[in-house]
Scaffold this motif. Structure first.
Motif, PDB file in Angstrom:
ATOM      1  N   PHE A 110     -19.346 -13.418 -38.081  1.00 13.55           N
ATOM      2  CA  PHE A 110     -20.115 -12.013 -38.224  1.00 13.55           C
ATOM      3  C   PHE A 110     -18.950 -10.790 -38.779  1.00 13.55           C
ATOM      4  N   THR A 111     -19.517 -10.144 -39.523  1.00 10.54           N
ATOM      5  CA  THR A 111     -18.638  -8.990 -40.199  1.00 10.54           C
ATOM      6  C   THR A 111     -19.124  -7.662 -39.650  1.00 10.54           C
ATOM      7  N   THR A 112     -18.242  -7.430 -38.674  1.00  8.25           N
ATOM      8  CA  THR A 112     -18.326  -6.030 -37.954  1.00  8.25           C
ATOM      9  C   THR A 112     -18.405  -4.951 -38.848  1.00  8.25           C
ATOM     10  N   THR A 113     -17.526  -5.018 -40.075  1.00 13.21           N
ATOM     11  CA  THR A 113     -17.351  -3.952 -40.784  1.00 13.21           C
ATOM     12  C   THR A 113     -18.591  -3.711 -41.860  1.00 13.21           C
ATOM     13  N   SER A 114     -19.525  -4.598 -41.744  1.00 19.32           N
ATOM     14  CA  SER A 114     -21.075  -4.536 -42.407  1.00 19.32           C
ATOM     15  C   SER A 114     -21.899  -3.570 -41.558  1.00 19.32           C
ATOM     16  N   HIS A 115     -21.458  -2.944 -40.755  1.00 14.40           N
ATOM     17  CA  HIS A 115     -22.380  -2.289 -39.976  1.00 14.40           C
ATOM     18  C   HIS A 115     -22.028  -0.874 -39.960  1.00 14.40           C
ATOM     19  N   MET A 182     -19.173  -3.992 -48.068  1.00 14.77           N
ATOM     20  CA  MET A 182     -18.937  -5.369 -47.184  1.00 14.77           C
ATOM     21  C   MET A 182     -20.602  -5.653 -47.209  1.00 14.77           C
ATOM     22  N   MET A 183     -21.261  -4.660 -46.940  1.00 10.46           N
ATOM     23  CA  MET A 183     -22.855  -5.464 -46.907  1.00 10.46           C
ATOM     24  C   MET A 183     -23.289  -5.958 -48.170  1.00 10.46           C
ATOM     25  N   ALA A 184     -23.081  -5.295 -49.104  1.00 15.36           N
ATOM     26  CA  ALA A 184     -23.594  -5.484 -50.410  1.00 15.36           C
ATOM     27  C   ALA A 184     -23.167  -6.890 -50.871  1.00 15.36           C
ATOM     28  N   GLY A 185     -21.793  -7.285 -50.637  1.00 15.99           N
ATOM     29  CA  GLY A 185     -21.121  -8.554 -51.012  1.00 15.99           C
ATOM     30  C   GLY A 185     -21.662  -9.478 -50.535  1.00 15.99           C
ATOM     31  N   HIS A 186     -21.688  -9.363 -49.163  1.00 13.65           N
ATOM     32  CA  HIS A 186     -22.300 -10.344 -48.033  1.00 13.65           C
ATOM     33  C   HIS A 186     -23.700 -10.799 -48.595  1.00 13.65           C
ATOM     34  N   THR A 187     -24.634  -9.659 -48.876  1.00 12.41           N
ATOM     35  CA  THR A 187     -26.045  -9.912 -49.081  1.00 12.41           C
ATOM     36  C   THR A 187     -26.083 -10.571 -50.523  1.00 12.41           C
ATOM     37  N   LEU A 188     -25.338 -10.309 -51.268  1.00 13.69           N
ATOM     38  CA  LEU A 188     -25.440 -10.898 -52.782  1.00 13.69           C
ATOM     39  C   LEU A 188     -25.125 -12.422 -52.675  1.00 13.69           C
ATOM     40  N   VAL A 189     -24.154 -12.612 -51.664  1.00 14.47           N
ATOM     41  CA  VAL A 189     -23.741 -14.060 -51.686  1.00 14.47           C
ATOM     42  C   VAL A 189     -24.855 -14.837 -51.042  1.00 14.47           C
ATOM     43  N   LYS A 190     -25.521 -14.242 -49.931  1.00 13.35           N
ATOM     44  CA  LYS A 190     -26.533 -14.938 -49.163  1.00 13.35           C
ATOM     45  C   LYS A 190     -27.796 -15.202 -50.076  1.00 13.35           C
ATOM     46  N   ILE A 191     -27.997 -14.134 -50.885  1.00 17.40           N
ATOM     47  CA  ILE A 191     -29.372 -14.354 -51.893  1.00 17.40           C
ATOM     48  C   ILE A 191     -29.102 -15.611 -52.896  1.00 17.40           C
ATOM     49  N   LEU A 192     -27.804 -15.466 -53.642  1.00 15.71           N
ATOM     50  CA  LEU A 192     -27.483 -16.468 -54.446  1.00 15.71           C
ATOM     51  C   LEU A 192     -27.403 -17.988 -53.926  1.00 15.71           C
TER      52      LEU A 192
END
Length: 250
Positions: A110-115, A182-192
């Motif tokens: 879990f990435t705490t800094t994504s909140h 942090m949120m944008a990068g993790h979301t992009l990785v998850k989508i791809l």
């Protein structure tokens, strides 16, 4: 067929619910990983320095020394001699953000800094601390920071308002920058990665073509590690710049 949102990775899960009267407290997955981020680095420091270190440093000792020297040089260059007393705060801030960002790169973590609530809390804390330091050093003369030197007197009311809004928005922009990256990068990785996994379930040419998004995801993982380190650096160096402004009124 079930479709999972790429934003599910940011869901706050209550691990230990607690009620005190009408107030609800809960130890969540975010709380757990914040404790891990702090605890793991503290344990590493204790293990490295338990016997006073070694003349020929081990790889872990070299890593700790490198991080320490990096923050020392950052404080010296950006704040100067008067900033050395604030080094413990800046070192703690940098290592916490670095560990939080890097731990978030581990799958199923879990990435705490994504909140935003976490990054906004950090940025507001930094803003309040820097403002208090400014008033402690300069008193009411700290308000002169809002009027650039040499500015025409007739424009001073407008300049003071603009500088005040700019100064207050530091508390927001500092947290938004870290949260958004942090949120944008993790979301992009998850989508791809989800797209590549869906292509693997197909047959024929599309199944072979799944190697392309997998290669992109693999490259993005390295990029995200770089972004994780860079965002910890950016947050810390901006804190140093704000601290320098409060101390020297530049």
């Amino acid at each position: 067929m079930f479709f999972y949102s790429p934003l599910e990775q940011f869901t706050i899960i209550s691990l230990i619910p607690m009620h005190i009267g009408n107030f609800y407290f809960s130890f969540t997955n975010s709380s757990l990983f914040m404790c891990l981020s702090t605890g793991l680095f503290m344990c590493l420091c204790v293990l490295v320095t338990a016997r006073g270190g070694s003349l020929v440093p081990t790889p872990w000792q070299s890593l700790i020394e490198m991080i320490y020297e990096f923050v020392v040089s950052l404080v010296s260059e950006q704040v100067g001699e008067k900033g050395k007393q604030y080094f413990p705060m800046l070192f703690t801030l940098f290592t916490f953000l670095l560990c939080s960002n890097l731990i978030g790169m581990i799958p199923y973590s879990f990435t705490t800094t994504s909140h935003f609530v976490v990054t906004f809390g950090l940025s507001v804390s930094v803003f309040i601390a820097v403002t208090i330091i400014g008033f402690q050093i300069h008193g009411l003369h700290f308000f002169s920071f809002l009027l650039p030197p040499g500015a025409p007197l007739i424009l001073s009311p407008f300049l003071v308002v603009i500088e005040l809004v700019s100064y207050v928005f530091r508390a927001i922009s500092l947290g938004v920058r870290l949260f958004a990256n942090m949120m944008a990068g993790h979301t992009l990785v998850k989508i791809l990665s989800g797209f590549a996994w869906s292509m693997l379930s197909l047959s024929g040419v599309l199944k072979l073509a799944a190697s392309i998004p997998f290669a992109v995801v693999f490259a993005l993982m390295f990029l995200e590690v770089g972004v994780a380190c860079l965002q910890a650096y950016v947050f810390t160096i901006l804190t140093c710049i704000y601290l320098n402004d409060a101390i020297h009124l530049h």
